[in-house]
Design a protein around this motif. Structure first.
Motif, short mmCIF file in Angstrom:
data_model
loop_
_atom_site.label_atom_id
_atom_site.label_comp_id
_atom_site.label_asym_id
_atom_site.label_seq_id
_atom_site.Cartn_x
_atom_site.Cartn_y
_atom_site.Cartn_z
N ASN A 268 0.83 -1.21 0.00
CA ASN A 268 0.00 0.00 0.00
C ASN A 268 0.86 1.26 0.00
O ASN A 268 0.46 2.31 0.49
N GLY A 269 2.06 1.14 -0.57
CA GLY A 269 2.99 2.27 -0.55
C GLY A 269 2.84 3.18 -1.75
O GLY A 269 1.78 3.29 -2.37
N ARG A 270 3.95 3.84 -2.08
CA ARG A 270 3.96 4.76 -3.21
C ARG A 270 3.90 4.00 -4.52
O ARG A 270 4.56 2.99 -4.69
N GLY A 271 3.12 4.53 -5.45
CA GLY A 271 3.07 3.95 -6.78
C GLY A 271 3.99 4.70 -7.72
O GLY A 271 4.95 5.33 -7.31
N THR A 297 2.79 -4.06 -11.75
CA THR A 297 1.98 -2.86 -11.95
C THR A 297 2.16 -1.94 -10.75
O THR A 297 2.20 -2.41 -9.61
N SER A 298 2.23 -0.65 -11.04
CA SER A 298 2.42 0.33 -9.98
C SER A 298 1.70 1.62 -10.36
O SER A 298 2.31 2.56 -10.85
N PRO A 299 0.38 1.68 -10.16
CA PRO A 299 -0.38 2.87 -10.53
C PRO A 299 0.02 4.08 -9.69
O PRO A 299 0.49 3.94 -8.55
N THR A 300 -0.15 5.25 -10.28
CA THR A 300 0.22 6.47 -9.56
C THR A 300 -0.66 6.70 -8.34
O THR A 300 -0.30 7.46 -7.45
N ALA A 301 -1.85 6.05 -8.31
CA ALA A 301 -2.72 6.19 -7.15
C ALA A 301 -2.10 5.58 -5.90
O ALA A 301 -2.51 5.88 -4.78
#
Length: 320
Positions: A268-271, A297-301
């Motif tokens: 739940n960290g930085r995307g 995958t690492s969305p900006t959200a």
């Protein structure tokens, strides 16, 4: 290319033959000085020729666009998508050769990567054994001697000797932890379920990040290579969470779905954009060794998800 050449020649020949027959046997004529009534006949003929050639070339050359796009998508750590053989038209042989080249390159890369990773695992085992058998034993001996010194030390020196004793004990614990991470004996002895449990417990204790673990108990022992790859990818994913994510909670899932085993590590960290550093490249190379699919995958959200989908090969149990 020869077939395409003759197809265009034949098409143009047919069109000119039809035009000649129309001029010969129909009321349409072309005079020495062009008349306005004859312009539509010439325009229509020209349009038919251009359209027929455009359609023929576009249809025949379409596989080249697919080939160029596929070449641009080729990425060494990932498995390249093969082109459809049935829809290759005039370039059937070219497409077959390109697909065969990809098969050959990936097979050679897989062998080379497997050799390199096997050597890496061998070196890890050697270092872990030396840490445990040599440095670990030396620190154990030093710890026992310090214990005797503490018992005999005068009161004014006892506190300093006890502090030295705790420092040596901490070093011994750290050496054992490093050896355990380099060579997960629990993986070889008890399997992936127990090894992942120990990994999550150690990560939560040292990193101070909560790990929610969901491991399907129905998963039996898998092929040793699959278990090792799953363990290393889970280990690298947790390491990346600690270094880059800034998360305070991680979910690790291992589940069996149809003919695959899925490993998923989510935080739940930085995307944001994921850079293919040495760790991620290593994960992709390991995934290719067992013909698995790795998706990151690492969305900006916010949050990063690492998903490994592995074709199942059940480990043969050795009868007692």
């Amino acid at each position: 290319m020869t077939a395409l050449f003759w197809r265009i020649c034949l098409l143009n020949g047919v069109i000119f033959t039809l035009g000649t027959l129309i001029l010969a046997f129909s009321p349409a004529t072309v005079s020495a000085r062009l008349r306005l009534t004859e312009v539509p006949v010439l325009v229509i003929g020209l349009a038919v020729i251009l359209t027929a050639n455009a359609v023929a070339l576009r249809t025949s050359l379409a596989p080249l666009d697919e080939l160029v796009a596929s070449m641009r998508r080729v990425d060494p750590p990932r498995r390249a998508v093969r082109l459809e053989r049935g829809a290759s038209g005039d370039f059937h042989q070219l497409i077959e050769t390109f697909n065969a080249m990809l098969d050959r390159l990936e097979a050679e890369r897989s062998v080379a990567g497997g050799t390199a990773l096997a050597a890496q695992e061998g070196e890890r085992r050697r270092i872990a054994r030396e840490l445990h058998d040599e440095i670990g034993q030396s620190l154990t001996v030093a710890l026992l001697r310090l214990k005797r010194v503490v018992d005999r030390a005068p009161a004014e020196l006892r506190e300093e000797v006890e502090a030295a004793q705790e420092t040596v004990r901490g070093c011994l614990d750290e050496v054992r932890g490093i050896a355990s991470r380099l060579r997960p004996d629990v993986l070889e002895e008890l399997g992936l379920h127990s090894a992942i449990t120990a990994l999550c417990h150690e990560f939560g204790r040292t990193a101070g990040i909560s790990v929610r673990r969901e491991v399907d108990p129905a998963i039996s022992r898998l092929d040793p290579d699959i278990e090792l790859v799953c363990y290393r990818i889970a280990q690298e994913s947790l390491t990346n969470v600690l270094r880059h994510a800034g998360a305070d909670e991680v979910t690790l899932l291992i589940a069996a779905r149809e003919d695959t085993v899925i490993l998923e590590v989510t935080d739940n960290g930085r995307g944001g954009a994921v850079e293919d550093g040495a760790g991620i490249r290593g994960m992709r190379e390991r995934a290719m060794l067992i013909e698995a699919t790795l998706t990151i995958t690492s969305p900006t959200a916010g949050g990063t998800s690492v998903v490994l989908v592995v074709p199942v090969r059940v480990r043969d149990e050795v009868p007692a």
